[in-house]
Design a protein around this motif. Structure first.
Motif: not given
Length: 1514
Positions: A1372-1379, A1415-1433
């Motif tokens: 998570p620390k890396v994701m703060l600056k690597a979005i 495509a299922r893997l992509v859809q799952r990754m979208y769901s993980h991204v959406a589960a972190r709205p504070e980082d990706f809004t």
């Protein structure tokens, strides 16, 4: 790839130097690249040096120009370089006109060289007319269909010329010039050449033929030339002017004055018959029409241009010969001509349907039904010219129905007649097309709620005067399936309307004229089939059905019984004349079909709907006593059923319906009668006997017919299948009321109808319809079959009797002595166990036990010449029966069957000794012992020990096998032989395990086994050797397998110290004897081998077992390691020799997982015994080096490498647990050294000329993967995590080097991705520096995802996704600056899935399952991204923008699109209203339309659904 580039430079430079030396020795030499230069620089120099040298040779040397001219056959002097192009054009023109091949190869080679080098091809680019002329002549030359090397070279040059022209055409701004060039010079030859390429003229196998890839590329280029020249975007106004007229002209766009009729120009050039052979002209025109219309749509179809696109259709359709049929009355065409024309019409209509050109309302309101009238005329043309043998005819009609049902409705009766009722369709593809058309008809009218209207027309067609006997069955499988599907969608009222229509037609047209009219009898059967289908497949009524529907249904049932069934049955009472036999049969079939239908539907309605009142009432006792004929139809006298029975004997359908009526009577009797009175039982038995006896004669015939499962299609060929299907489907009802003889008959039929070979079984499984074999195989494999005990028992006896008869046929002594020697072969009933149990109760006066007597008799037969010798044919028959036995559940047999089959299989196994067909005999033996092993794993295994001791069985088996091994001419490492050894070993191990479990005289049995094996040891006495025959290597391996299994069973038993108290020291002594014999055998086998030969795989398991047992004999199992008095066992030299040999041969064993696992097991045991370690070097280092050699071996297949990784991981875990910190550091250093990229960089010239070796890196990566799978803690874990930054950096460099190769070295890239994901999953505790985590993004962006085969693409995509997911979840620390880096990598995956999941013009969807998983893997990754709205809004709008921008470029498969949209909907959840407004304002027009549709679907489906869920959430 770098080496190939350098090699190409060397070769081409020598060619240029030789040419320059021949023409002008004074030319300067080029600079040769230095050894240290990289391959990429050498590749760049190749093009520059070659182009510069050729240009200097060509442009600056007059003697070279003249020399080239002479090579081209030009006698004069060349004044300028451009003259060479003119000479080439002239020579190719001569070839295209006269076919003269003089100097043509030289001309084409020179032309190819010029077009291949940009510095020379610029001369053609400067003079476009030369290039157009060249391209025209090349296409015409190819149209002459040359053969051999000329064809391939000619198309290669054409490919280059087309590429050159396309680059010029795209830069041309004058549409008139381009249009004139294409229509004036290129249109005709391009279309002819495309037709020839599409027909595969040159792609058949043969010397000098054209590759399919080149053919596809040239065909694609030809279409691109036509699209860019004839259908340019800037010519839309010209087509609008021509096709829509003055009132539709767009005054804002200037129209070129000279291009007012471009489509007429194209049509005129297309119809010009002088451009190709007359016999080819019509086919070329037909194929070109569809291509031109598709290109027109590709260029001009957009919103608002639909009518323009339609207007081009009649113009192009007019080029087809089919459009002029009305003018050519009386002219007949061949079927091939019709097929070609109709295929083009189908393509045109498919383009219209798929492009949504036809809008019914818009056509009626705005254009005066112009499109409708065109399609209506086309429909009349198709119906007036019936072409039922052509599948495309049906498909064209299907498309017209899907466009608008009114197009065909005026001719609906003729359509039903010509396409269904009166169509003579026999070919499978045509039947399929017909079924699709009929299905579309029913579906269309079902949606319109007008099926009764369609049905009325259908009944009218059926009742027309016609030769009914010549018609096909009305309801075959396809039409029947379409009608069934339609009935499920209709409301009950419309179904009852259809029911009423059939009854009305019967009463008004059929019944009044039915008597003695054969044609009407046939029509009555057709209408009966229709009524049967309606009644059988209508949705069932239940308690919730409205009462008016129930009453109307009850009324219809009464009408069927009173107004239809009874009158038909009454007609059968009249005595017919001999010539009316066909009439009687068809009327009887119709009456019985409707009787069966009425009885079944009446019973179903009574069960499901409480408001329905049946007119049949309840069966009484008197009714049960009347006769053996069905009495389910009220008001039908028994005398009538006697007449019907006599009539139905000659009719297959009638017999089948009578069987169904008897079966229905049994069902109703069982449901309505609770008592088991004798008269009820008698009635049930008579019904069951009638059902079985009715088709007994038909099942004696070996028919291969298939039945579609519809009652109306039962005929003489399909009746046996239908009858057998009826019996098997209702066994649970019939079996309790059948006598023993009938059950035996069923068992014999079941055995007789089973497939006799694997090929037949496979074909039976693939057969879409019901066959005898499919029904029998389904019963055999059914879990319910063992529950039907009577039939199951009879079948077991039937199979055993068949096996026994084959064995008896191979008797050498006659049936009399054989009955005394092997009495179990002659057992017909289950008296075997009772007979021997009675003997067990009384031991004879001499004290001889029956078990010993039976075993000794059997053993004496085995040691002498066994009385049964099987031939090849008998062996093949028994193999087929063994396949049947394999399908049975042998582990659940009752004791008497278990014992019978054990003796039977054992007899079969020992009867093959001395057989002359080794492969078949070995397969037979393997199957026998595999089945014996299955038996002894069953619940009744102990019953065998009532007849024989385990030691006796062991001796019988091994004695027979030792005798048989002498006649088996197979290699010791043959896979079939190894499989046989495994089967024998498993059986013997199971026997001994059961002996220990049962505690049956352990010392006695194991003592006899050990004593027998000691007599069979390799240095036996001569007398015994003569008795058993000379022992071959196969025999020695058999003994080793037996000794191995004995030690494996005795070892744990002795170690547990739980043996009986009677002889506490006996079993260890027996184990010691077995170990000594085993060691001696291994020493002898090892001594007989030569150093050049590999260690036999069959010896690995015995030597590992011996070492394991040897180690277990010491207290605690560690005596050797502690250096006790017995520190070095007597077999130490054997173990050390095997160890040293395994270290060198370990890679060769990796292909066989079982052998490799045994080798690793031995190495693990050897590593734990420190006293055995050789003094010359540490065992840890040697074993680690051997593991690295295996991991780096390029000859090991990828699947085998995946299989052996868990076993290597287990060995490494054991080594690290026992090893020191220094050993662990050695592993880490070995990994870092292998990952050092200098192994790839340090190369001299010789290394440049060969592909770089990644074996060291591959070994290190795989070793790191194994290390990460080991449980680590403390200092070892800390050392590894401290090395992680260096490891990640090395992985990045190795990945970059591997990805620069062409093709990409996926064998390195895939493990790197797996290891990187495993490292990143360790989290921030292991990798604390964010910089090292960020290096992973460079790896993700470097790995290519294009030009991969589907399996490779799936693996690489999964690896990339795993790395990305590990960063998201664990850092998570890396994701703060690597979005931004994360989104770049993720969008790359999204775009790749879109590219791979697009609908392609050519080829199938072979890789679609892989793309769907990605495509299922992509859809799952979208769901993980959406589960972190504070980082990706803040990033969510950009994710959506990139998605829609890429989505507008491709047309995805629906399944892929659905998955991706599900993911992007989750990102839209993060977008607020300003984000949506931003997207609407900033997106490009095409992407804006895609976003509009996406957001509309999002609000309609996704958002509304979730808001509805929130409404009910707490």
């Amino acid at each position: 790839m770098r080496a190939q580039a350098v090699s190409a430079v060397v070769l081409r430079w020598h060619q240029i130097s030789a040419l320059s030396a021949t023409v002008s020795p004074a030319l300067p030499s080029p600079r040769w690249p230095r050894a240290g230069e990289r391959g990429q620089e050498a590749s760049q120099q190749k093009g520059s040096c070659l182009s510069w040298s050729c240009l200097q040779l060509y442009s600056s040397r007059a003697d070279v120009q003249n020399w080239l001219a002479r090579r081209l056959g030009y006698p004069g002097i060349v004044e300028s370089p451009a003259r060479i192009q003119a000479i080439i054009n002239e020579r190719i023109a001569e070839f295209s006109l006269s076919g003269s091949q003089k100097n043509i190869c030289a001309v084409l080679s020179c032309c190819q060289a010029i077009l291949s080098i940009p510095a020379l091809a610029v001369i053609y680019a400067a003079k476009q007319e030369l290039l157009v002329a060249l391209l025209s002549q090349l296409c015409w030359s190819a149209c002459r269909q040359p053969e051999g090397a000329v064809a391939a070279l000619l198309l290669e040059v054409t490919h280059l010329a087309l590429g050159q022209y396309l680059s010029i055409q795209q830069q041309q701004v004058n549409p008139r010039r381009v249009f004139g060039d294409v229509t004036g010079h290129l249109l005709q030859p391009c279309l002819v050449l495309r037709h020839l390429l599409s027909g595969g003229t040159w792609t058949q196998a043969g010397q000098g033929q054209v590759s399919p890839v080149l053919s596809r590329e040239v065909r694609s280029q030809l279409e691109a030339v036509l699209r860019g020249g004839v259908f340019r975007p800037d010519m839309l106004s010209s087509y609008t002017e021509e096709l829509l007229g003055q009132q539709q002209r767009d005054t804002k766009i200037g129209t070129p004055k000279s291009l007012l009729t471009p489509l007429d120009t194209v049509v005129t050039r297309l119809l010009d018959a002088g451009h190709c052979e007359p016999h080819l002209h019509a086919t070329v025109v037909a194929n070109s029409v569809a291509v031109l219309y598709r290109l027109f749509l590709d260029s001009y179809l957009k919103e608002g241009n639909q009518f323009l696109c339609f207007q081009a259709l009649p113009r192009l359709f007019g080029c087809l010969r089919i459009s002029h049929l009305q003018e050519e009355q009386g002219k007949t065409w061949a079927t091939l001509d019709w097929t070609a024309e109709l295929l083009v019409v189908e393509q045109l209509l498919s383009s219209v349907a798929s492009s949504n050109i036809y809008n019914v309302a818009a056509d009626r309101i705005r254009h005066g039904e112009a499109q409708f009238h065109f399609y209506r005329n086309l429909a009349e043309l198709l119906i007036n010219h019936l072409q039922a043998p052509v599948p495309a005819w049906f498909r064209c009609l299907k498309i017209l129905i899907s466009l608008n049902h009114l197009i065909l409705e005026p001719d609906l009766d003729d359509l039903l007649s010509s396409a269904w009722i009166d169509a003579e369709v026999t070919e499978v593809r045509t039947k399929k097309a017909q079924e699709v058309l009929i299905h579309a008809l029913f579906q269309t009218y079902a949606k319109l709620r007008q099926v009764p209207r369609l049905f009325e027309e259908l009944l009218g067609v059926i009742c027309r005067p016609a030769a009914e006997a010549l018609r096909q069955p009305v309801l075959a499988s396809g039409p029947s399936a379409a009608l069934r599907a339609c009935l499920l969608e209709l409301p009950p009222g419309q179904i009852l309307d259809m029911w009423s229509l059939v009854l009305d037609k019967f009463q008004s047209l059929i019944l009044p004229c039915l008597k003695s009219d054969v044609d009407m009898a046939l029509k009555s059967l057709s209408l009966s089939s229709l009524l049967h289908c309606i009644m059988f497949n209508m949705p069932s009524l239940d308690s919730s059905t409205p009462l008016p529907v129930v009453r109307r249904t009850q009324c219809m049932m009464e009408r069927v019984l009173g107004e239809l069934v009874k009158p038909l049955l009454a007609l059968l009472l009249d005595t017919p004349s001999p010539e009316s036999e066909l009439w009687l049969q068809k009327v009887s079939d119709a009456a019985l079909l409707l009787s069966h239908t009425w009885a079944q539907v009446d019973a179903m309605l009574c069960l499901n709907c409480g408001q329905y009142r049946s007119v049949a009432g309840t069966l009484t006792g008197n009714a049960l006593e009347l006769s053996s004929f069905p009495s389910l139809l009220p008001g039908v006298e028994p005398q009538l059923w006697k007449k019907v029975k006599l009539t139905a004997q000659s009719s297959s359908l009638g017999r089948y319906c009578l069987e169904q009526l008897h079966l229905q009577r049994m069902r109703r009797t069982l449901m309505q009668t609770s008592s088991q009175a004798e008269q009820v039982l008698q009635t049930l038995r008579r019904d069951a006997a009638y059902i079985l006896g009715s088709g007994r004669s038909s099942l004696s015939l070996r028919t291969t017919a298939s039945w579609d499962g519809q009652v109306g299609t039962v005929s003489a060929p399909t009746y046996p299948v239908a009858h057998w299907h009826l019996l098997v489907s209702n066994l649970l009802i019939l079996i309790p009321y059948l006598c023993l003889e009938d059950i035996k008959y069923l068992a014999s039929v079941l055995l007789r109808t089973l497939p006799t070979s694997k090929a037949q079984e496979t074909s039976a499984d693939e057969e879409p319809y019901v066959t005898l074999q499919r029904v029998s195989m389904a019963l055999l494999r059914s879990p319910l079959f063992p529950e039907i005990q009577a039939l199951h028992s009879a079948f077991l006896m039937c199979v055993a009797a068949r096996c026994s008869s084959i064995l008896c046929s191979g008797s050498q002594s006659g049936p009399g002595p054989l009955r005394q020697q092997v009495p179990w072969l002659f057992e017909k009933d289950h008296t075997l166990v009772a007979h021997w149990e009675s003997r067990f109760a009384k031991v004879g006066p001499e004290g001889v036990e029956p078990r010993g007597e039976t075993a000794q008799n059997f053993l004496s037969l085995v040691k002498s010449d066994f009385p049964i010798q099987l031939e090849d044919e008998q062996l093949g028959d028994l193999l087929g029966l063994l396949d049947v036995i394999s399908a049975l559940r042998l582990d659940s047999l009752l004791p008497h069957h278990h014992l019978h089959y054990f003796l039977l299989l054992l007899t079969m196994a020992v009867s093959t000794q001395g057989h002359s067909c080794p492969p078949q005999a070995l397969q037979f033996l393997t199957t026998c012992y595999r089945l014996l092993g299955c038996l002894q794993r069953g619940r009744s295994a102990r019953c065998v020990f009532r007849v024989m001791y385990v030691s006796d069985i062991f001796e019988i088996v091994l004695t027979s096998l030792l005798r048989a091994s002498g006649g088996l001419c197979v290699e010791v490492d043959d896979p079939s032989w190894l499989e046989f050894l495994q089967g024998v070993g498993s059986f013997l191990e199971q026997l001994m395990a059961m002996l220990i479990q049962s505690k049956l005289s352990l010392v006695l049995n194991f003592g006899k086994i050990t004593a027998f094996l000691s007599r069979c040891k390799l240095h036996t006495e001569a007398a015994f050797s003569k008795q058993l025959g000379n022992q071959s290597p196969l025999g020695r391996q058999l003994l080793l397998v037996c000794l191995t299994k004995l030690c494996q069973v005795l070892g744990p038993l002795v170690k547990d110290r739980r043996q009986p108290q009677e002889a506490p020291a006996a079993l260890p002594e027996l184990l010691q004897q077995a170990m000594l014999q085993m060691a001696a055998g291994l020493q002898l086998c090892s001594a007989q081998g030569t150093p050049r030969h590999h260690l036999p795989a069959v010896l690995l398991s015995p030597v590992a077992t011996l070492l394991e047992v040897d180690l277990s004999q010491h207290p605690g199992g560690v005596g050797i390691a502690q250096g006790t008095d017995r520190a070095v066992p007597s077999n130490a030299s054997l173990y050390q020799g095997v160890y040293s040999q395994l270290l060198s041969e370990l890679p060769a064993l990796a292909g066989d997982t079982r052998s490799f696992q045994a080798a690793l097991r031995f190495l693990a045991l050897f590593f734990s015994a420190s006293a055995l370690h050789p003094p010359e070097g540490p065992v840890f280092v040697s074993m680690l080096q051997a593991m690295r050699t295996v991991l780096a071996d390029p000859d090991i297949p990828a699947l085998a490498a995946q299989d052996i990784e868990p076993h290597l991981g287990a060995l490494l875990t054991q080594m690290l647990e026992a090893g020191t910190m220094e050993d662990f550091g050695l592993v880490v250093r070995s990994i870092l050294q292998g990952l050092d990229v200098r192994h790839v960089w340090m190369a001299d010239l010789q290394a440049v000329l060969n592909p770089p070796s990644f074996q060291a890196a591959l070994s290190a990566v795989r070793l790191l993967k194994l290390l990460l799978s080991c449980p680590l803690s403390g200092e070892k874990a800390g050392l590894l995590w401290r090395a992680c930054p260096q490891i990640i950096s090395a992985l990045t460099l190795q990945n970059r080097e591997a990805c620069q190769e062409r093709p990409v070295v996926l064998t390195v890239v895939e493990p790197i991705l797996d290891v990187l994901a495993a490292l990143l999953r360790q989290g921030e505790e292991a990798i604390s520096n964010p910089h090292h985590v960020s290096l992973a993004f460079s790896i993700l962006l470097t790995v290519p995802l294009d030009h991969l085969r589907p399996p490779e693409y799936g693996r690489v995509f999964l690896g990339l996704h795993s790395v990305l997911f590990s960063i998201l979840q664990c850092h998570p620390k890396v994701m703060l600056k690597a979005i931004p880096s994360f989104l770049n990598s993720f969008n790359r995956l999204v775009f790749s899935v879109m590219h791979e999941g697009r609908q392609k013009d050519k080829g199938g969807a072979d890789g679609l399952p892989v793309v769907l998983e990605c495509a299922r893997l992509v859809q799952r990754m979208y769901s993980h991204v959406a589960a972190r709205p504070e980082d990706f809004t803040t990033s969510s709008p950009f994710l959506v923008a990139q998605y829609v921008t890429e989505a507008q470029k491709v047309t995805l498969y629906p399944a892929v699109k659905d998955l991706l949209q599900e993911g992007i909907y989750l990102i839209l959840d993060l977008c607020i209203e300003p984000d949506v407004q931003f997207l609407r304002a900033s997106l490009q027009p095409g992407a804006r339309d895609v976003f509009k549709e996406l957001y509309s679907d999002y609000r309609k489906y996704h958002k509304a659904k979730h808001e509805g869920e929130k409404r009910y959430a707490a």
